[in-house]
Design a protein around this motif. Sequence first.
Motif, PDB file in Angstrom:
ATOM      1  N   ARG A 117      -2.885  -8.559  -4.842  1.00 43.37           N
ATOM      2  CA  ARG A 117      -2.891  -9.199  -6.156  1.00 43.37           C
ATOM      3  C   ARG A 117      -2.479  -8.158  -7.192  1.00 43.37           C
ATOM      4  N   LYS A 118      -1.846  -8.630  -8.255  1.00 43.57           N
ATOM      5  CA  LYS A 118      -1.415  -7.760  -9.341  1.00 43.57           C
ATOM      6  C   LYS A 118      -2.554  -7.613 -10.344  1.00 43.57           C
ATOM      7  N   VAL A 119      -2.858  -6.354 -10.682  1.00 43.11           N
ATOM      8  CA  VAL A 119      -3.863  -6.058 -11.696  1.00 43.11           C
ATOM      9  C   VAL A 119      -3.249  -5.050 -12.650  1.00 43.11           C
ATOM     10  N   ARG A 120      -2.998  -5.473 -13.884  1.00 46.67           N
ATOM     11  CA  ARG A 120      -2.388  -4.608 -14.906  1.00 46.67           C
ATOM     12  C   ARG A 120      -1.149  -3.888 -14.379  1.00 46.67           C
ATOM     13  N   GLY A 121      -0.290  -4.629 -13.708  1.00 46.02           N
ATOM     14  CA  GLY A 121       0.978  -4.090 -13.229  1.00 46.02           C
ATOM     15  C   GLY A 121       0.898  -3.308 -11.931  1.00 46.02           C
ATOM     16  N   VAL A 122      -0.286  -3.161 -11.372  1.00 44.82           N
ATOM     17  CA  VAL A 122      -0.474  -2.427 -10.114  1.00 44.82           C
ATOM     18  C   VAL A 122      -0.828  -3.433  -9.020  1.00 44.82           C
ATOM     19  N   THR A 123      -0.253  -3.261  -7.850  1.00 40.18           N
ATOM     20  CA  THR A 123      -0.568  -4.148  -6.733  1.00 40.18           C
ATOM     21  C   THR A 123      -1.794  -3.634  -6.000  1.00 40.18           C
ATOM     22  N   GLU A 124      -2.843  -4.441  -6.002  1.00 41.24           N
ATOM     23  CA  GLU A 124      -4.073  -4.120  -5.266  1.00 41.24           C
ATOM     24  C   GLU A 124      -3.953  -4.697  -3.866  1.00 41.24           C
ATOM     25  N   ARG A 125      -4.245  -3.895  -2.868  1.00 40.06           N
ATOM     26  CA  ARG A 125      -4.191  -4.351  -1.480  1.00 40.06           C
ATOM     27  C   ARG A 125      -5.608  -4.528  -0.957  1.00 40.06           C
ATOM     28  N   TYR A 126      -5.835  -5.647  -0.307  1.00 39.62           N
ATOM     29  CA  TYR A 126      -7.127  -5.903   0.328  1.00 39.62           C
ATOM     30  C   TYR A 126      -6.954  -5.690   1.829  1.00 39.62           C
ATOM     31  N   TYR A 127      -7.775  -4.810   2.381  1.00 41.94           N
ATOM     32  CA  TYR A 127      -7.702  -4.457   3.794  1.00 41.94           C
ATOM     33  C   TYR A 127      -8.822  -5.148   4.556  1.00 41.94           C
ATOM     34  N   ALA A 128      -8.532  -5.464   5.817  1.00 44.96           N
ATOM     35  CA  ALA A 128      -9.533  -6.040   6.717  1.00 44.96           C
ATOM     36  C   ALA A 128      -9.285  -5.462   8.110  1.00 44.96           C
ATOM     37  N   MET A 129     -10.251  -5.624   8.967  1.00 40.84           N
ATOM     38  CA  MET A 129     -10.106  -5.200  10.355  1.00 40.84           C
ATOM     39  C   MET A 129      -8.949  -5.973  10.994  1.00 40.84           C
ATOM     40  N   ALA A 130      -8.283  -5.372  11.956  1.00 37.61           N
ATOM     41  CA  ALA A 130      -7.175  -6.028  12.643  1.00 37.61           C
ATOM     42  C   ALA A 130      -7.673  -7.073  13.637  1.00 37.61           C
ATOM     43  N   ALA A 131      -8.954  -7.008  13.998  1.00 39.93           N
ATOM     44  CA  ALA A 131      -9.560  -7.971  14.928  1.00 39.93           C
ATOM     45  C   ALA A 131     -11.064  -7.975  14.694  1.00 39.93           C
TER      46      ALA A 131
END
Length: 179
Positions: free
Chosen positions: A73-87
Amino acid sequence: MPTDELPETFHVTTDEQLRAVSNLTRHRIMAVLRFEPATITQIAERMGLAKGSSSYHVRLLERAGLVQVVRTRKVRGVTERYYAMAARAIVLPDPGEGGPDVLMRHAVADLEASPVDGERHVRMAHLRLTEDQFAELGARLQALADEYRELSDPSLPDTSLVFALFHPSPREQAEGDAK
């Protein structure tokens, strides 16, 4: 990808993956991501790490395929990445004779770091079982762990369950019999 759509298991097969999961900080980051995705900032806050340190460890886990970006998601022009376990579960290779068992080392470290005044159920039992009994007990323990994992509620505090069912080496058996 929502976390409820993750594959059931991820098998650690490469040296890079084993090195990534062997580090206690990365193990704890994976624990943070076990039930819900989080950003680098959220991971750093939950673990009491510097944001740069959190980012470094997450990048290593991502490169090894153990965690993945599940949304942005974009927050003040910066892309925030949400990480999760691969399994939902990470399966480690058998350490082999004389090799360190990474999973058990992490479990002991987690136990030692848990609140001393908190409720714990720790027990070691020495059994003498037929091969059929051994296989049945292993299957029952796995089924029980799976049953309770399905009941897990992400809004509740973490609880860890670790079990090891194994045949000790003949040397350890002989020493135990002599006592």
